[in-house]
Write a protein that holds these residues in place. Sequence first.
Motif, PDB file in Angstrom:
ATOM      1  N   LEU A  14       0.945  -1.081   0.109  1.00 55.66           N
ATOM      2  CA  LEU A  14      -0.023  -0.192   0.245  1.00 55.66           C
ATOM      3  C   LEU A  14       0.697   1.376  -0.097  1.00 55.66           C
ATOM      4  CD1 LEU A  14      -2.848  -0.689   2.364  1.00 55.66           C
ATOM      5  CD2 LEU A  14      -2.848  -0.443   0.133  1.00 55.66           C
ATOM      6  N   LEU A  15       1.909   1.354   0.844  1.00 57.02           N
ATOM      7  CA  LEU A  15       2.793   2.526   0.870  1.00 57.02           C
ATOM      8  C   LEU A  15       3.381   2.795  -0.351  1.00 57.02           C
ATOM      9  CD1 LEU A  15       4.099   4.760   2.383  1.00 57.02           C
ATOM     10  CD2 LEU A  15       6.017   2.946   3.127  1.00 57.02           C
ATOM     11  N   THR A  16       3.816   1.546  -0.946  1.00 56.71           N
ATOM     12  CA  THR A  16       4.534   1.753  -2.487  1.00 56.71           C
ATOM     13  C   THR A  16       3.541   2.416  -3.613  1.00 56.71           C
ATOM     14  OG1 THR A  16       5.934  -0.153  -2.044  1.00 56.71           O
ATOM     15  CG2 THR A  16       5.749   0.435  -4.127  1.00 56.71           C
ATOM     16  N   ALA A  17       2.202   1.868  -3.356  1.00 55.36           N
ATOM     17  CA  ALA A  17       1.229   2.240  -4.363  1.00 55.36           C
ATOM     18  C   ALA A  17       0.772   3.643  -4.124  1.00 55.36           C
ATOM     19  CB  ALA A  17       0.092   1.397  -4.176  1.00 55.36           C
ATOM     20  N   SER A  21       1.489   6.917  -6.676  1.00 55.06           N
ATOM     21  CA  SER A  21       0.361   7.629  -7.152  1.00 55.06           C
ATOM     22  C   SER A  21       0.620   9.148  -6.979  1.00 55.06           C
ATOM     23  CB  SER A  21      -0.881   7.316  -6.367  1.00 55.06           C
ATOM     24  OG  SER A  21      -0.978   7.251  -5.114  1.00 55.06           O
ATOM     25  N   ILE A  22       1.399   9.259  -5.722  1.00 55.49           N
ATOM     26  CA  ILE A  22       1.581  10.677  -5.404  1.00 55.49           C
ATOM     27  C   ILE A  22       2.842  11.131  -6.633  1.00 55.49           C
ATOM     28  CG2 ILE A  22       3.046  12.247  -3.746  1.00 55.49           C
ATOM     29  CD1 ILE A  22       1.790  10.487  -1.676  1.00 55.49           C
ATOM     30  N   LYS A  23       3.662  10.322  -6.951  1.00 52.78           N
ATOM     31  CA  LYS A  23       4.575  10.634  -7.983  1.00 52.78           C
ATOM     32  C   LYS A  23       3.675  10.964  -9.434  1.00 52.78           C
ATOM     33  CE  LYS A  23       8.710   9.056 -10.196  1.00 52.78           C
ATOM     34  NZ  LYS A  23       8.536   8.975 -11.674  1.00 52.78           N
ATOM     35  N   LEU A  39      -7.699  12.237 -11.153  1.00 55.50           N
ATOM     36  CA  LEU A  39      -7.752  10.728 -11.253  1.00 55.50           C
ATOM     37  C   LEU A  39      -6.729  10.392 -10.223  1.00 55.50           C
ATOM     38  CD1 LEU A  39      -8.612   8.041 -12.533  1.00 55.50           C
ATOM     39  CD2 LEU A  39      -6.501   8.384 -14.026  1.00 55.50           C
ATOM     40  N   TRP A  40      -5.522  10.737 -10.300  1.00 47.68           N
ATOM     41  CA  TRP A  40      -4.440  10.040  -9.286  1.00 47.68           C
ATOM     42  C   TRP A  40      -4.841  10.595  -7.941  1.00 47.68           C
ATOM     43  CZ3 TRP A  40      -1.983   5.991 -10.080  1.00 47.68           C
ATOM     44  CH2 TRP A  40      -1.617   5.610 -11.508  1.00 47.68           C
ATOM     45  N   THR A  41      -5.490  11.891  -7.591  1.00 46.18           N
ATOM     46  CA  THR A  41      -5.864  12.322  -6.225  1.00 46.18           C
ATOM     47  C   THR A  41      -6.744  11.273  -5.730  1.00 46.18           C
ATOM     48  OG1 THR A  41      -5.305  14.689  -6.987  1.00 46.18           O
ATOM     49  CG2 THR A  41      -6.702  14.086  -5.065  1.00 46.18           C
ATOM     50  N   GLY A  42      -7.710  10.898  -6.683  1.00 47.44           N
ATOM     51  CA  GLY A  42      -8.600   9.908  -6.242  1.00 47.44           C
ATOM     52  C   GLY A  42      -7.932   8.501  -5.883  1.00 47.44           C
ATOM     53  N   VAL A  43      -7.272   8.012  -6.727  1.00 46.42           N
ATOM     54  CA  VAL A  43      -6.650   6.796  -6.427  1.00 46.42           C
ATOM     55  C   VAL A  43      -5.683   6.874  -5.119  1.00 46.42           C
ATOM     56  CG1 VAL A  43      -4.635   5.276  -7.467  1.00 46.42           C
ATOM     57  CG2 VAL A  43      -6.325   6.276  -8.910  1.00 46.42           C
ATOM     58  N   ALA A  44      -5.051   8.153  -4.948  1.00 44.36           N
ATOM     59  CA  ALA A  44      -4.469   7.976  -3.848  1.00 44.36           C
ATOM     60  C   ALA A  44      -5.359   8.075  -2.453  1.00 44.36           C
ATOM     61  CB  ALA A  44      -3.293   9.276  -3.671  1.00 44.36           C
ATOM     62  N   ILE A  47      -6.280   4.774  -1.729  1.00 43.35           N
ATOM     63  CA  ILE A  47      -5.130   3.587  -1.365  1.00 43.35           C
ATOM     64  C   ILE A  47      -5.023   4.281   0.040  1.00 43.35           C
ATOM     65  CG2 ILE A  47      -2.693   3.438  -1.391  1.00 43.35           C
ATOM     66  CD1 ILE A  47      -3.173   3.618  -4.509  1.00 43.35           C
ATOM     67  N   ALA A  48      -4.970   5.355   0.393  1.00 44.23           N
ATOM     68  CA  ALA A  48      -4.759   5.976   1.957  1.00 44.23           C
ATOM     69  C   ALA A  48      -5.827   5.592   2.737  1.00 44.23           C
ATOM     70  CB  ALA A  48      -4.656   7.586   1.759  1.00 44.23           C
ATOM     71  N   GLY A  49      -7.260   5.508   2.459  1.00 48.08           N
ATOM     72  CA  GLY A  49      -8.268   4.972   3.227  1.00 48.08           C
ATOM     73  C   GLY A  49      -8.518   3.589   3.176  1.00 48.08           C
ATOM     74  N   LEU A  50      -7.650   2.705   2.507  1.00 50.30           N
ATOM     75  CA  LEU A  50      -7.845   1.227   2.554  1.00 50.30           C
ATOM     76  C   LEU A  50      -7.549   0.575   4.016  1.00 50.30           C
ATOM     77  CD1 LEU A  50      -6.738  -0.189  -0.779  1.00 50.30           C
ATOM     78  CD2 LEU A  50      -8.736  -0.414   0.372  1.00 50.30           C
ATOM     79  N   PRO A  51      -6.629   1.216   4.686  1.00 51.61           N
ATOM     80  CA  PRO A  51      -6.107   0.387   5.934  1.00 51.61           C
ATOM     81  C   PRO A  51      -7.419   0.902   7.039  1.00 51.61           C
ATOM     82  CG  PRO A  51      -4.283   1.309   5.143  1.00 51.61           C
ATOM     83  CD  PRO A  51      -5.277   1.850   4.187  1.00 51.61           C
ATOM     84  N   ILE A  52      -7.838   1.958   6.924  1.00 49.08           N
ATOM     85  CA  ILE A  52      -9.041   2.310   7.828  1.00 49.08           C
ATOM     86  C   ILE A  52     -10.106   1.290   7.388  1.00 49.08           C
ATOM     87  CG2 ILE A  52     -10.388   4.297   8.558  1.00 49.08           C
ATOM     88  CD1 ILE A  52      -7.947   5.916   8.133  1.00 49.08           C
ATOM     89  N   MET A  53     -10.661   1.280   6.219  1.00 47.77           N
ATOM     90  CA  MET A  53     -11.680   0.541   5.797  1.00 47.77           C
ATOM     91  C   MET A  53     -11.649  -0.828   5.997  1.00 47.77           C
ATOM     92  SD  MET A  53     -13.110   2.166   2.165  1.00 47.77           S
ATOM     93  CE  MET A  53     -11.283   2.825   1.275  1.00 47.77           C
ATOM     94  N   LEU A  54     -10.397  -1.456   5.960  1.00 46.63           N
ATOM     95  CA  LEU A  54     -10.128  -2.710   6.401  1.00 46.63           C
ATOM     96  C   LEU A  54      -9.947  -3.101   7.780  1.00 46.63           C
ATOM     97  CD1 LEU A  54      -7.841  -3.554   3.150  1.00 46.63           C
ATOM     98  CD2 LEU A  54     -10.349  -4.008   3.256  1.00 46.63           C
TER      99      LEU A  54
END
Length: 55
Positions: A14-17, A21-23, A39-44, A47-54
Motif C-alpha cells: 500500500l505504501l509503495t502504491a 500515485s503521488i509521483k 484521477l491520481w488524487t482519487g486513487v491516492a 489507497i490512503a483510506g484502505l487500512p481504515i476501511m479494512l
Amino acid sequence: MIINLEYLAFFMLLLTALLLSIKEMSIALDEVDVERFTLWTGVASVIAGLPIMLW
C-alpha cells in the motif's frame, strides 16, 4: 508470526502504491493535466483510506 509478515507485506504494498500515485500526481501537475491529476488524487485517496476501511 506469519500473519504479522503478511500484514507488513500488505502495508508495504500500500505504501509503495501510494508513493507511486503521488509521483503520478506530481507529473500530472508538471504537465498541467487537471484530469489526470484528479484521477491520481482519487486513487491516492482510496489507497490512503484502505487500512481504515479494512480495519
